[in-house]
Write a protein that holds these residues in place. Structure first.
Motif, PDB file in Angstrom:
ATOM      1  N   UNK A 375     -10.008  -7.320 -43.137  1.00 37.09           N
ATOM      2  CA  UNK A 375     -10.004  -8.713 -42.685  1.00 37.09           C
ATOM      3  C   UNK A 375      -8.683  -9.403 -42.988  1.00 37.09           C
ATOM      4  N   UNK A 376      -8.152  -9.214 -44.178  1.00 38.18           N
ATOM      5  CA  UNK A 376      -6.894  -9.846 -44.580  1.00 38.18           C
ATOM      6  C   UNK A 376      -5.680  -8.962 -44.314  1.00 38.18           C
ATOM      7  N   UNK A 377      -5.944  -7.700 -43.912  1.00 37.38           N
ATOM      8  CA  UNK A 377      -4.861  -6.735 -43.706  1.00 37.38           C
ATOM      9  C   UNK A 377      -3.979  -6.646 -44.947  1.00 37.38           C
ATOM     10  N   UNK A 378      -4.631  -6.511 -46.091  1.00 35.75           N
ATOM     11  CA  UNK A 378      -3.906  -6.491 -47.368  1.00 35.75           C
ATOM     12  C   UNK A 378      -4.612  -5.555 -48.344  1.00 35.75           C
ATOM     13  N   UNK A 379      -3.846  -5.136 -49.361  1.00 33.74           N
ATOM     14  CA  UNK A 379      -4.351  -4.275 -50.425  1.00 33.74           C
ATOM     15  C   UNK A 379      -4.584  -5.137 -51.671  1.00 33.74           C
ATOM     16  N   UNK A 380      -5.768  -4.981 -52.280  1.00 31.10           N
ATOM     17  CA  UNK A 380      -6.149  -5.818 -53.413  1.00 31.10           C
ATOM     18  C   UNK A 380      -6.426  -4.945 -54.635  1.00 31.10           C
ATOM     19  N   UNK A 381      -6.075  -5.467 -55.790  1.00 29.40           N
ATOM     20  CA  UNK A 381      -6.325  -4.762 -57.049  1.00 29.40           C
ATOM     21  C   UNK A 381      -6.631  -5.784 -58.134  1.00 29.40           C
ATOM     22  N   UNK A 438     -17.109 -12.350 -48.231  1.00 31.94           N
ATOM     23  CA  UNK A 438     -15.961 -13.172 -48.607  1.00 31.94           C
ATOM     24  C   UNK A 438     -15.646 -13.105 -50.099  1.00 31.94           C
ATOM     25  N   UNK A 439     -16.435 -12.345 -50.844  1.00 32.65           N
ATOM     26  CA  UNK A 439     -16.306 -12.320 -52.302  1.00 32.65           C
ATOM     27  C   UNK A 439     -15.911 -10.935 -52.812  1.00 32.65           C
ATOM     28  N   UNK A 440     -15.365 -10.922 -54.014  1.00 28.31           N
ATOM     29  CA  UNK A 440     -15.157  -9.685 -54.762  1.00 28.31           C
ATOM     30  C   UNK A 440     -16.138  -9.686 -55.928  1.00 28.31           C
ATOM     31  N   UNK A 441     -16.837  -8.578 -56.108  1.00 29.49           N
ATOM     32  CA  UNK A 441     -17.714  -8.369 -57.254  1.00 29.49           C
ATOM     33  C   UNK A 441     -17.070  -7.306 -58.137  1.00 29.49           C
ATOM     34  N   UNK A 442     -17.035  -7.563 -59.445  1.00 32.31           N
ATOM     35  CA  UNK A 442     -16.414  -6.548 -60.303  1.00 32.31           C
ATOM     36  C   UNK A 442     -17.128  -6.390 -61.629  1.00 32.31           C
ATOM     37  N   UNK A 443     -17.029  -5.169 -62.137  1.00 26.63           N
ATOM     38  CA  UNK A 443     -17.589  -4.777 -63.426  1.00 26.63           C
ATOM     39  C   UNK A 443     -16.438  -4.448 -64.349  1.00 26.63           C
ATOM     40  N   UNK A 444     -16.473  -5.005 -65.557  1.00 21.34           N
ATOM     41  CA  UNK A 444     -15.329  -4.925 -66.466  1.00 21.34           C
ATOM     42  C   UNK A 444     -15.722  -4.332 -67.807  1.00 21.34           C
ATOM     43  N   UNK A 465     -15.533 -13.107 -57.747  1.00 16.62           N
ATOM     44  CA  UNK A 465     -14.431 -13.948 -57.271  1.00 16.62           C
ATOM     45  C   UNK A 465     -14.853 -14.465 -55.897  1.00 16.62           C
ATOM     46  N   UNK A 466     -15.194 -15.715 -55.808  1.00 14.22           N
ATOM     47  CA  UNK A 466     -15.670 -16.289 -54.553  1.00 14.22           C
ATOM     48  C   UNK A 466     -14.498 -16.563 -53.598  1.00 14.22           C
ATOM     49  N   UNK A 467     -14.709 -16.238 -52.330  1.00 17.15           N
ATOM     50  CA  UNK A 467     -13.737 -16.523 -51.273  1.00 17.15           C
ATOM     51  C   UNK A 467     -12.350 -16.046 -51.693  1.00 17.15           C
ATOM     52  N   UNK A 468     -12.235 -14.771 -52.048  1.00 11.59           N
ATOM     53  CA  UNK A 468     -11.006 -14.254 -52.656  1.00 11.59           C
ATOM     54  C   UNK A 468      -9.807 -14.309 -51.719  1.00 11.59           C
ATOM     55  N   UNK A 469     -10.022 -14.276 -50.416  1.00 11.15           N
ATOM     56  CA  UNK A 469      -8.881 -14.232 -49.482  1.00 11.15           C
ATOM     57  C   UNK A 469      -8.074 -15.533 -49.485  1.00 11.15           C
TER      58      UNK A 469
END
Length: 474
Positions: A375-381, A438-444, A465-469
């Protein structure tokens, strides 16, 4: 009643709970399978395979000799309120009809972060046959919408062969114990063609195996060996819970081979035809392991251990790449780069080749997951950003990073900033994440509130992370 325990061969991977054969009471007595301490309370989950009840929980400050706080337990989930903040407590569950008791669990009240999936006090010996801390988080969303989280139980020089599974049916608001997997270490959960799989080592540098579940992780097949290993005292596969990527009809994931004691690792891509059965070892292929070469252009100067825990990802040019953490601590520079190797999508068994070192604060000295978002044409980390040059291995700042080209990454948002806390004691690390709309869910893997150290975490925590884009600039 005949209380004998019959010992029979075990044909699956899962246990409820795992216990050694000289500790079989764990299977027939009450057992506390999940802890989630808060500032002045403890939330916990328990079960009793030997009796339906009634049961009572007993809780008091550790070693105080005070009378126990008692709570009748009407169900498998309970909470005890009114505790003192910043104190170590002991807790056990007893069966009233016979007095049979669970192992005593230990916890510390105080602040944490996010939603606590599970907690293990560094002084709690309940899993000491495997380790003392919660590590290697993996998070997956099942076709039903249920979230499944796993973590292994780690300690240096310990067997390190137990993983714990928990599920959430409400988007991560609440978590429940599922089962134990043994032997299982560095496990990666993933779903392919609607089936749940776990890709994991038997122990550190042990054999790399895979198992599957057809009922959302409740029961598992026996694991199948893909790559043989030697165990903690030798060299073997190093397979952290790295992303599994499907591209042009193949599944790819990064894998390493070697050991810290041997001076580093060779890097490869493990892959399989997407239509083949992952449970047949002969369907998997691995590229030849490429050792690190300090002569590569842009390499750090000094005693560098090279790359580790790579991410299989499709580059902007359509090639398959392995993007690895770069072990730069003690070198010049000591942080700020990730190592990028190029695969061969036409010949998956061909060795990788060096591509470039990416400009990436967060790409060195600690594991990170890297995902492409169409969707964002991007790489996320989600990474450990270095904000204090004197601490190139710090893990007390967790940040969201983004790139358009896999060559230059920028910090999009700081998620957890604990730079005021001692970097030797506080850590947020080895994040496993997924994109959920639209969100990122993560386990830490989280070490706060008097964990053993910043590395040996006492919490596994869930975050959103809500609406991360919206944090993408340009």
């Amino acid at each position: 009643k005949d209380r004998r325990i019959v010992l029979r061969g075990h044909s699956r991977w899962d246990y409820h709970p795992y216990s050694r054969l000289n500790d079989m009471q764990r299977r027939t007595f009450p057992f506390i399978c999940r802890l989630a301490p808060h500032n002045d309370s403890i939330e916990f989950e328990w079960f009793d395979n030997g009796s339906a009840g009634p049961h009572t929980a007993y809780c008091r400050i550790w070693g105080s000799g005070r009378p126990y706080l008692k709570k009748i337990l009407p169900g498998p989930c309970a909470c005890i309120d009114g505790l003192e903040t910043g104190r170590d407590y002991e807790l056990f569950v007893a069966r009233e009809e016979s007095g049979a008791k669970s192992p005593v669990r230990r916890f510390r009240t105080g602040p944490s972060v996010g939603t606590v999936v599970n907690y293990l006090h560094p002084g709690d010996p309940v899993y000491s046959f495997s380790g003392w801390s919660l590590c290697s988080p993996s998070l997956v969303k099942l076709p039903s919408g249920t979230l499944l989280a796993s973590m292994d139980v780690f300690a240096a020089q310990k067997p390190q062969d137990l993983s714990l599974l928990f599920s959430s049916a409400d988007g991560g608001a609440t978590w429940r114990y599922v089962n134990d997997l043994f032997p299982c270490f560095w496990g990666k959960l993933f779903v392919h063609r609607g089936v749940l799989y776990m890709l994991a080592n038997t122990t550190e540098y042990g054999s790399l195996t895979i198992g599957k579940s057809l009922n959302e992780g409740k029961t598992w097949s026996a694991p199948v060996t893909i790559l043989p290993g030697t165990g903690s005292n030798g060299q073997g596969p190093h397979k952290g819970p790295m992303p599994v990527t499907e591209y042009e009809g193949r599944l790819y994931t990064g894998v390493d081979y070697g050991s810290w004691a041997a001076g580093g690792f060779g890097s490869a891509l493990l892959s399989i035809d997407a239509d083949a059965d992952p449970m047949k070892a002969e369907n998997w292929v691995c590229s030849k392991f490429l050792p690190y070469d300090p002569r590569w252009p842009g390499a750090a100067k000094g005693q560098c251990l090279g790359g580790l825990e790579g991410n299989a990802v499709v580059g902007p040019d359509g090639e398959i790449y392995n993007v690895l953490r770069y072990q730069m601590a003690g070198c010049r520079p000591s942080y700020g780069k990730a190592m990028v190797l190029r695969g061969n999508r036409m010949d998956p068994e061909a060795p990788l080749s060096f591509a470039w070192f990416a400009d990436f604060n967060g790409g060195s000295n600690s594991k990170f997951d890297l995902l492409y978002d169409k969707t964002s044409n991007a790489y996320w980390a989600i990474v450990n950003e270095i904000v204090q040059e004197e601490y190139p291995g710090q893990r007390n700042v967790l940040s969201l990073a983004v790139s358009r080209d896999l060559k230059t990454f920028s910090i999009a948002k700081r998620l957890l900033d604990y730079r005021r806390e001692d970097p030797a004691c506080v850590g947020f690390q080895y994040v496993s994440f997924l994109i959920d709309g639209d969100d990122i869910l993560y386990l830490c893997r989280t070490s706060v509130n008097h964990g053993r150290n910043m590395h040996d975490a006492n919490y596994s925590t869930f975050h959103k992370i809500k609406d991360f884009r919206k944090y993408l600039r340009g």
